[in-house]
Design a protein around this motif. Structure first.
Motif, PDB file in Angstrom:
ATOM      1  N   VAL A  21       0.850  -1.187   0.000  1.00  0.00           N
ATOM      2  CA  VAL A  21       0.000   0.000   0.000  1.00  0.00           C
ATOM      3  C   VAL A  21       0.885   1.236   0.000  1.00  0.00           C
ATOM      4  N   ARG A  37      -8.046  -2.332   4.623  1.00  0.00           N
ATOM      5  CA  ARG A  37      -6.984  -3.343   4.784  1.00  0.00           C
ATOM      6  C   ARG A  37      -7.576  -4.727   4.995  1.00  0.00           C
ATOM      7  N   SER A  40      -8.957  -5.853   1.645  1.00  0.00           N
ATOM      8  CA  SER A  40      -7.854  -6.109   0.711  1.00  0.00           C
ATOM      9  C   SER A  40      -7.101  -7.387   1.052  1.00  0.00           C
ATOM     10  N   ASP A  54      -3.352  -6.437  -1.012  1.00  0.00           N
ATOM     11  CA  ASP A  54      -2.686  -5.620  -0.001  1.00  0.00           C
ATOM     12  C   ASP A  54      -1.176  -5.850  -0.020  1.00  0.00           C
ATOM     13  N   ARG A  65      -6.986  -1.828  -4.927  1.00  0.00           N
ATOM     14  CA  ARG A  65      -6.932  -1.195  -3.598  1.00  0.00           C
ATOM     15  C   ARG A  65      -7.620   0.165  -3.635  1.00  0.00           C
TER      16      ARG A  65
END
Length: 156
Positions: A21, A37, A40, A54, A65
């Motif tokens: 990320v 998160r 993901s 992620d 994302r």
């Protein structure tokens, strides 16, 4: 110098896993970011295939994302975001696909392979158990004479 190397080694051991990320993707709201998160972590990178979006550095993973974060900021709940992504990419995008008619072989294949292997081993064992041990061919007269001569000439 050894202390510095040891300190760096220990730092690497305790540091959290690096995530893909990027800073510009992170949401300002920590609650929304944590939800992003969590979502993901359950979505598969379609390029890497064994990483979550992620963890992946692939451009498609980045796009996914960002899409997840856009849907969350638009007010969708977690299930709606996942449903939106699955509607676009299918069940394959899920790291833990649901058990349904489309994924039946995916879930059943390991058990079928194990069952086939066990059946093969069982069948092979039964075949070998039914076989009689091979009996050696009888000695020819020449071989018998050779053995007798070897047995008589035993060294002391």
């Amino acid at each position: 110098m050894r202390r510095i190397a040891l300190a760096l080694f220990l730092l690497l051991l305790v540091s959290p896993a690096a995530r893909a990320v990027q800073p510009d993707e992170i949401l300002r709201d920590p609650v929304l970011e944590q939800r992003a998160r969590d979502i993901s972590a359950g979505l598969r990178c379609l390029v890497c295939q064994n990483q979550s979006i992620d963890d992946s550095d692939a451009p498609l993973a980045r796009d996914l994302r960002i899409l997840v974060r856009e849907r969350l900021t638009a007010g969708d709940d977690d299930k709606a975001v996942v449903a939106f992504v699955v509607a676009r990419y299918g069940d394959f995008v899920l790291l833990r696909p649901p058990f349904n008619a489309h994924t039946l072989m995916l879930w059943a294949a390991p058990f079928l392979i194990l069952l086939a292997g066990a059946g093969f081993v069982w069948r092979r064992g039964r075949q070998r158990a039914g076989e009689e041990p091979a009996t050696p061919a009888p000695l020819t007269e020449e071989e018998r004479q050779r053995v007798d001569s070897l047995l008589r000439d035993e060294p002391e």
